[in-house]
Design a protein around this motif. Structure first.
Motif, mmCIF file in Angstrom:
data_model
loop_
_atom_site.group_PDB
_atom_site.id
_atom_site.type_symbol
_atom_site.label_atom_id
_atom_site.label_comp_id
_atom_site.label_asym_id
_atom_site.label_seq_id
_atom_site.Cartn_x
_atom_site.Cartn_y
_atom_site.Cartn_z
ATOM 1 N N LYS A 83 0.831 -1.202 0.000
ATOM 2 C CA LYS A 83 0.000 0.000 0.000
ATOM 3 C C LYS A 83 0.869 1.257 0.000
ATOM 4 N N LYS A 84 2.155 1.076 -0.297
ATOM 5 C CA LYS A 84 3.007 2.253 -0.452
ATOM 6 C C LYS A 84 2.420 3.154 -1.530
ATOM 7 N N THR A 85 2.461 4.459 -1.295
ATOM 8 C CA THR A 85 1.753 5.391 -2.183
ATOM 9 C C THR A 85 2.625 6.598 -2.494
ATOM 10 N N VAL A 86 2.691 6.934 -3.772
ATOM 11 C CA VAL A 86 3.340 8.160 -4.231
ATOM 12 C C VAL A 86 2.241 9.110 -4.716
ATOM 13 N N VAL A 87 2.351 10.378 -4.316
ATOM 14 C CA VAL A 87 1.384 11.399 -4.717
ATOM 15 C C VAL A 87 2.015 12.287 -5.779
ATOM 16 N N PHE A 88 1.366 12.405 -6.930
ATOM 17 C CA PHE A 88 1.752 13.375 -7.956
ATOM 18 C C PHE A 88 0.848 14.601 -7.769
ATOM 19 N N HIS A 89 1.429 15.774 -7.537
ATOM 20 C CA HIS A 89 0.554 16.944 -7.379
ATOM 21 C C HIS A 89 1.098 18.159 -8.125
ATOM 22 N N ALA A 90 0.171 19.035 -8.519
ATOM 23 C CA ALA A 90 0.514 20.243 -9.269
ATOM 24 C C ALA A 90 -0.634 21.234 -9.138
ATOM 25 N N HIS A 91 -0.311 22.512 -9.326
ATOM 26 C CA HIS A 91 -1.393 23.511 -9.290
ATOM 27 C C HIS A 91 -1.814 23.874 -10.700
ATOM 28 N N ILE A 92 -3.067 24.315 -10.825
ATOM 29 C CA ILE A 92 -3.667 24.494 -12.148
ATOM 30 C C ILE A 92 -4.064 25.935 -12.437
ATOM 31 N N ASP A 143 4.641 27.885 -15.632
ATOM 32 C CA ASP A 143 4.095 27.873 -14.264
ATOM 33 C C ASP A 143 2.589 27.689 -14.298
ATOM 34 N N MET A 144 2.074 26.388 -14.241
ATOM 35 C CA MET A 144 2.894 25.221 -14.396
ATOM 36 C C MET A 144 2.123 24.130 -15.151
ATOM 37 N N LYS A 145 1.520 24.519 -16.264
ATOM 38 C CA LYS A 145 0.700 23.554 -16.992
ATOM 39 C C LYS A 145 1.537 22.461 -17.645
ATOM 40 N N SER A 146 2.788 22.772 -17.943
ATOM 41 C CA SER A 146 3.682 21.707 -18.405
ATOM 42 C C SER A 146 3.914 20.699 -17.290
ATOM 43 N N GLY A 147 3.972 21.181 -16.039
ATOM 44 C CA GLY A 147 4.116 20.271 -14.905
ATOM 45 C C GLY A 147 2.898 19.382 -14.738
ATOM 46 N N SER A 511 7.409 16.168 0.595
ATOM 47 C CA SER A 511 7.151 16.534 -0.798
ATOM 48 C C SER A 511 8.422 17.078 -1.432
ATOM 49 N N ILE A 512 8.818 16.474 -2.531
ATOM 50 C CA ILE A 512 9.981 16.956 -3.267
ATOM 51 C C ILE A 512 9.501 17.646 -4.537
ATOM 52 N N ASN A 513 10.374 18.431 -5.140
ATOM 53 C CA ASN A 513 10.027 19.127 -6.379
ATOM 54 C C ASN A 513 10.988 18.729 -7.485
ATOM 55 N N VAL A 514 10.454 18.095 -8.515
ATOM 56 C CA VAL A 514 11.212 17.752 -9.723
ATOM 57 C C VAL A 514 10.554 18.550 -10.835
ATOM 58 N N GLY A 515 11.052 19.775 -11.041
ATOM 59 C CA GLY A 515 10.292 20.728 -11.816
ATOM 60 C C GLY A 515 10.641 20.822 -13.283
ATOM 61 N N VAL A 516 9.658 21.270 -14.057
ATOM 62 C CA VAL A 516 9.894 21.665 -15.445
ATOM 63 C C VAL A 516 10.800 22.897 -15.432
ATOM 64 N N TYR A 517 11.468 23.138 -16.549
ATOM 65 C CA TYR A 517 12.526 24.160 -16.582
ATOM 66 C C TYR A 517 12.204 25.223 -17.629
#
Length: 555
Positions: A83-92, A143-147, A511-517
């Protein structure tokens, strides 16, 4: 949407999806935030996995939101061994498009903007980049629809390769990031509900908010393992009004806020200094007196507040620094009046007797205590202000509360009252002190090393994402004592900005950030670099996610 994407290579998938999202304007505070949420929900529901499992895509309406904004969630279930879980999150949401000027009509049209910038001779670097075809322009492209697009394509990928991983993946897209963060704040309860009802073991959350060069010539790509926090310290200054023809008999509050602005705005001496981390100074976001129309009376009050980034300092630490500056500003203005009154009396051959220009400095908690000693019911007075002003902008509402309290003060004299107002963004980061943190950090190190060998990118891992981020609300490092101090100095915290401190602490997802550039977020020249953002970033996140969902991580 799936039919348009399914046969494309990854880079083209992310590009097509980013362009589609950019075309839907989702400016903060408009119904575009609702429309983009609906579009993202439709995209998710077009994926084969969710066509078969429609109940695993849903929305959460934000409480008491006048526009009807909502969070979008999706849940992929891999092998049932974990039940390990990774969350993908972004603002819209995005900022507005006024900065595009005459080009506002194409602010959300990447193809037209690319043509425009290919002939744009006012900035050689931007024109050259446009001509390469490696950059996408448009409001929200960086910022940040590519994300968001990166996450959506990874949701599709993992939903099509269920046999390759154990555990669960939660996708969430949140509105209202650009000011109040109420989207992610509401999502805290939903994530807690999922933990209880689905038995999820949250390992880590991955945000794809944008990264950029930190200095001219910087080509590094940054991974951030935490979020810097933010406080909004406010200064309410009450002076002594007078006729403009007798100006030295008064005490102009704008002089005090101007001196405060000079002392605090962009002052690096007020910042924290943590080796290897980007340090940004406080910046003024609002400064004005409260006169509503022209007359020849000097202002009664003046308001000022600052964006104040926080890495490890407590609200008390910041308040004590700012009170020192306020007292110094008060002393400076008093001396300024005394000097000028002396000259005024000499030139006009007046007696040397002069007014008093003493200025007291209080924290909000100290001022409330002063009023309580006078028998004033501070809570009742503040609550009444909220009842009378249900639609007032939140920071203005806080100033209105302080102003009402000052009116009730039976021993009022010129003063500076320092308080906090929304938003409050907690700071957090991976400390590396427990097994969970070490496992996450090890995965980042290994995944970036493999990626660097493939792409020749140079990765640097830092603690604090240098801009404001929704990641602040997924875990909390401030102690209860530090939060209590903040609440005591924040007018009507529980009604104006009730951040769910206990639930955030209970949630505790790193929460870590692996961001678009790219470059120029929040400017009309905003652009995202496609080769890194549309190919390297999604593959890097896939690499990390496979590791986290194969290796046991102790929560």
């Amino acid at each position: 949407m799936y039919k348009k994407l399914k046969n494309l290579p990854l880079t083209d998938q992310v590009e097509a999806l980013t362009a589609s999202l950019v075309q839907t304007l989702s400016i903060n505070g408009t119904d575009g935030e609702v429309k983009i949420a609906e579009k993202i929900e439709q995209i998710l529901r077009s994926f084969p996995y969710f066509k078969q499992r429609p109940d695993q895509v849903w929305t959460q309406e934000l409480p008491n939101d006048a526009i009807g904004r909502k969070n979008v969630f999706a849940h992929i279930k891999g092998n049932v061994n974990s039940k390990k879980t990774v969350v993908f999150h972004a603002h819209i949401d995005t900022v507005g498009i006024e900065d595009f000027g005459a080009q506002q009509s194409i602010a959300n049209d990447p193809a037209e903007l690319l043509k425009y910038f290919q002939t744009y001779s006012n900035d050689e670097e931007i024109q050259t980049q446009a001509l390469t075809g490696d950059w996408m322009f448009g409001r929200g492209a960086l910022d940040m629809k590519s994300g968001v697009a990166v996450h959506l394509m990874n949701v599709l990928h993992f939903s099509e390769h269920l046999e390759d991983w154990d555990g669960d993946i939660i996708f969430m897209a949140n509105p209202v990031e650009e000011n109040q963060h109420s989207g992610v704040i509401a999502a805290v309860d939903e994530l807690l509900r999922l933990r209880v009802e689905e038995g999820l073991d949250y390992v880590v959350a991955v945000n794809t908010d944008y990264i950029s060069a930190l200095y001219p010539g910087d080509t590094n790509k940054y991974i951030f393992t935490g979020a810097g926090g933010k406080l909004l310290p406010c200064f309410y200054v009450y002076g002594r009004e007078t006729h403009a023809g007798q100006t030295l008999n008064g005490l102009d509050p704008t002089l005090i806020t101007s001196e405060l602005n000079k002392r605090i705005n962009n002052n690096m001496k007020l910042t924290e200094h943590i080796e290897g981390e980007l340090i940004t100074p406080p910046s003024a976001l609002y400064h004005r007196d409260t006169k509503e129309f022209y007359n020849v009376q000097t202002a009664v009050t003046s308001h000022l507040y600052f964006n104040f980034m926080v890495l490890e300092a407590s609200p008390k630490d910041i308040m004590e620094k700012l009170k020192v500056e306020a007292k110094a500003a008060a002393a400076e203005i008093k001396a300024y009046y005394e000097e000028n009154y002396k000259a005024f009396a000499r030139v006009n051959q007046f007696p040397s007797d002069r007014p008093n220009w003493d200025i007291n400095v209080y924290s909000y908690a100290e001022y409330c205590e002063k009023l309580s000693v006078q028998g004033i019911d501070v809570k009742a007075a503040a609550s009444q202000v909220l009842k009378e002003n249900p639609a007032l902008e939140l920071r203005d509402l806080c100033f209105k509360v302080v102003d009402r309290l000052r009116e009730l003060d039976q021993a009022v004299t010129p003063c500076v009252i320092v308080f906090y107002a929304p938003p409050y963004c907690p700071h957090n980061y991976l400390t590396g002190k427990d097994a969970r943190d070490r496992e996450i950090l090890q995965t980042i190190e290994e995944a970036t090393a493999r990626t660097s060998a493939r792409t020749s990118d140079t990765f640097l891992v830092k603690k604090f994402f240098p801009y404001l981020t929704d990641s602040s609300y997924l875990s909390l490092h401030d102690t209860d004592e530090e939060v209590d101090y903040l609440v005591d100095n924040f007018p009507e915290w529980n009604k104006i900005y009730p951040v769910p401190i206990k639930n955030i602490r209970k949630l505790n997802i790193p929460s870590i950030n692996v961001g678009v550039y790219g470059f120029d977020a929040h400017r009309w020249t905003e652009r995202v670099y496609k080769p890194y953002s549309f190919d390297t970033v999604p593959r890097l996140i896939r690499n990390m996610t496979r590791s986290w969902l194969k290796v046991a991580v102790n929560q």
